[in-house]
Design an enzyme around this catalytic site. Structure first.
Site, PDB file in Angstrom:
ATOM      1  N   VAL B   6       7.830 -12.591   4.302  1.00 53.97           N
ATOM      2  CA  VAL B   6       7.438 -11.261   3.837  1.00 53.97           C
ATOM      3  C   VAL B   6       6.011 -11.236   3.293  1.00 53.97           C
ATOM      4  O   VAL B   6       5.609 -12.114   2.526  1.00 53.97           O
ATOM      5  CB  VAL B   6       8.414 -10.797   2.727  1.00 53.97           C
ATOM      6  CG1 VAL B   6       7.986  -9.467   2.153  1.00 53.97           C
ATOM      7  CG2 VAL B   6       9.830 -10.693   3.280  1.00 53.97           C
ATOM      8  N   CYS B   7       5.236 -10.208   3.712  1.00 52.87           N
ATOM      9  CA  CYS B   7       3.958  -9.915   3.060  1.00 52.87           C
ATOM     10  C   CYS B   7       3.868  -8.411   2.846  1.00 52.87           C
ATOM     11  O   CYS B   7       4.787  -7.678   3.205  1.00 52.87           O
ATOM     12  CB  CYS B   7       2.774 -10.435   3.884  1.00 52.87           C
ATOM     13  SG  CYS B   7       2.440  -9.520   5.392  1.00 52.87           S
ATOM     14  N   GLY B   8       2.774  -7.920   2.269  1.00 54.28           N
ATOM     15  CA  GLY B   8       2.684  -6.522   1.884  1.00 54.28           C
ATOM     16  C   GLY B   8       2.785  -5.537   3.029  1.00 54.28           C
ATOM     17  O   GLY B   8       3.428  -4.510   2.930  1.00 54.28           O
ATOM     18  N   GLY B  10       3.488  -6.613   6.338  1.00 58.08           N
ATOM     19  CA  GLY B  10       4.427  -7.112   7.337  1.00 58.08           C
ATOM     20  C   GLY B  10       3.824  -7.303   8.711  1.00 58.08           C
ATOM     21  O   GLY B  10       4.536  -7.348   9.706  1.00 58.08           O
ATOM     22  N   ASP B  38       7.595  -6.389   6.255  1.00 58.41           N
ATOM     23  CA  ASP B  38       6.956  -5.970   5.007  1.00 58.41           C
ATOM     24  C   ASP B  38       7.988  -5.922   3.891  1.00 58.41           C
ATOM     25  O   ASP B  38       9.192  -5.970   4.133  1.00 58.41           O
ATOM     26  CB  ASP B  38       6.271  -4.611   5.168  1.00 58.41           C
ATOM     27  CG  ASP B  38       7.262  -3.511   5.443  1.00 58.41           C
ATOM     28  OD1 ASP B  38       7.573  -2.747   4.524  1.00 58.41           O
ATOM     29  OD2 ASP B  38       7.754  -3.437   6.581  1.00 58.41           O
TER      30      ASP B  38
END
Lengths: 431, 90
Positions: B6-8, B10, B38
């Site tokens: 997961v990242c801000g 996605g 995300d």
């Protein structure tokens, strides 16, 4: 001959199928299992088709946002006019974009193999949007250009850009990351460089942003969906309240569009719809980029010894998390100022898309902090909003008004705005 | 076994993390379905493990999945260690 025409229309003429084949090839080259290959190929095709669906949602919300703010600024309501839109553009030129993106990557790998610029561009979603926007500029300038000319021109340009851009930002990347292993591969390169420059000239390096403590309450800034809905919601709300007090025919027409619903509630729903549309498009992009990039990486590392991956902008965020927030703050203030200034001078309603502003300003903030501390980071953010606001105006009004101005309002950004005029000039020269 | 990275947004960094996690799992001989996304989407998705950074982990608290923290998505040593310490072959 019939076979060639059949393939040209049904494979190369149908972007989703062409993309499916490219991903299929990538998965086979990576020696994935049969089930992974099938699901990856299908997801790529579905993902591409989702983009058109989401674009429609975004356009619907924008067709409320634009007249709303035009009415606020008392501008004569000259609508965007007739344009193709992302959906129609994908149907006609999507294959050329897909192919140019793939061939551009091949050129990038070849250049990395044989020159000193060992950078392999791996930020897949930006590869897609940059190629799309530039295709829009070429088609606008050159009219109904042939498939092969469009593909050749774009793939050469993209290949060069993807090789040179990481090299330009690398001196600062070495400073930020403290090593030479990864590079920046992102369209925020221009504002990052401008930010670093401004920081050097006007900043104060000793006042490093990482010395300050930031409140925990700003953590929600990490979620792009929330921040998009929040800022667009505020702008829609302010616009709707002003309109509610107006009695002009334009205001009445807007309020009538809400039907039985309260106009303010209607406007707030539009802002969430806009955020929802972006979430849909990003889901689509994620579905095919997620299959494509690992294949690209696999190919590149086999062919280019000592290759350095050029990666998405958040790679720099952990090195200066406070500069990320400062850059964004500088850009947010700038965006509000430019919204008013653009509206009152050139009569353009700027759409401050938070995804573009956040990621670009944050990257610029980290670069600005590296040379100019807190002041550098804030200035870099302001520079970003300046480039994005005026760039969006020039892009939407002049460079692709008949093709995909809708896409430019939320997916076009710094480097594209600075390179757009060059693309236009070159297409007028060649075609 | 299902793992989310997961990242801000996605889009980019979570994809890099996904590739690195797949490599780490592969080295250890663990088979898993890894997907990148995300943070908002992740909170409503089913998974056995979620791999993400310290900041984003806070907004994923209460998720059924076990949350594994990796702060540098490019550091293979950190990723190998996190995978080894937290993820068991099932």
């Amino acid at each position: 001959m019939d076979i060639i025409i059949w393939i040209a229309t049904n494979v190369f003429g149908e972007a989703a199928i062409l993309l499916g084949f490219i991903v299929l090839l990538g998965l086979v080259l990576q020696k994935k299992s049969a089930s992974q290959t099938v699901s990856g190929t299908f997801k790529a095709i579905i993902g591409f088709l989702i983009i058109s669906a989401g674009s429609g949602v975004i356009v619907n919300a924008l067709t409320v946002f634009e007249p709303l703010w035009k009415e606020v600024f008392n501008l004569s309501a000259e609508p965007l006019g007739e344009f193709m839109g992302q959906e129609g553009f994908n149907a006609k030129y999507g294959s050329a974009v897909t192919l140019a993106m793939t061939l551009g990557f091949v050129i990038n790998v070849i250049l990395a193999r044989f020159t000193k610029l060992k950078y392999i561009y791996l930020t897949g979603h930006m590869m897609f949007w940059t190629t799309t926007i530039f295709a829009g500029v070429v088609v606008q300038a050159a009219g109904d250009i042939s498939f092969s000319k469009l593909v050749i021109f774009l793939s050469i340009f993209m290949g060069l850009y993807w090789t040179i851009q990481p090299a330009l930002t690398q001196p600062f990347m070495r400073k930020i990351t403290g090593n030479d292993n990864i590079a920046l591969g992102h369209t925020s390169a221009s504002v990052a460089l401008l930010g670093a420059l401004a920081g050097k000239v006007l900043g104060n390096k000793d006042n490093d942003s990482e010395k300050i403590k930031l409140p925990k309450g700003l953590e929600f800034l990490r979620d792009s969906n929330v921040i998009t809905a929040l800022t667009m919601g505020l702008l829609f709300l302010v616009g709707a309240i002003i309109i509610s007090f107006k009695d002009t025919p334009g205001a009445q027409e807007l309020i009538a569009a809400a039907g039985d619903k309260n106009f303010i509630i209607y406007a707030i729903i539009q802002s969430f719809t806009f955020a929802a549309g972006i979430a849909v498009v990003l889901l689509g992009v994620r579905m095919f980029i997620g299959e494509m990039v690992p294949a690209f990486k696999g190919i590149a590392t086999k062919i280019v010894p000592g290759a350095k991956p050029a990666l998405d902008s958040p790679i720099v965020f952990p090195y200066a998390p406070n500069a990320v927030i400062l850059g964004f703050l500088g850009a947010f203030v700038g965006a509000l100022i430019w919204l008013v200034v653009l509206g009152n001078t050139v009569g353009y309603v700027f759409v401050p898309t938070m995804i573009v502003l956040f990621f670009h300003a944050a990257t610029a903030g980290v670069f600005g902090n590296a040379t100019g501390g807190v002041r550098g980071a804030l200035m870099a953010g302001f520079i970003t909003s300046t480039v994005v606001a005026w760039g969006q105006f020039i892009m939407v009004k002049m460079l692709l008004s008949d093709t995909i101005p809708d896409t430019a309002m939320w997916a076009a950004d710094s480097d594209m705005f600075l390179l757009g005029p060059i693309i236009r000039f070159l297409s007028q020269l060649f075609f | 076994m299902k793992i989310l990275t997961v990242c801000g947004l996605g889009q980019g960094t979570s994809l890099i993390l996904k590739m690195n996690v797949e490599q780490a799992l592969g080295d250890m001989g663990i088979r898993a379905d890894v997907e990148h996304t995300d943070v908002s989407t992740a909170s409503s998705m089913n998974a056995d493990y979620i791999i993400t950074s310290n900041e984003l982990a806070e907004s994923l608290q209460g998720h059924k999945a076990k949350i594994v923290i990796v702060n540098n998505y490019f550091d293979m040593d950190e990723i190998n260690e996190a995978v080894k310490a937290n993820i068991e072959a099932s």
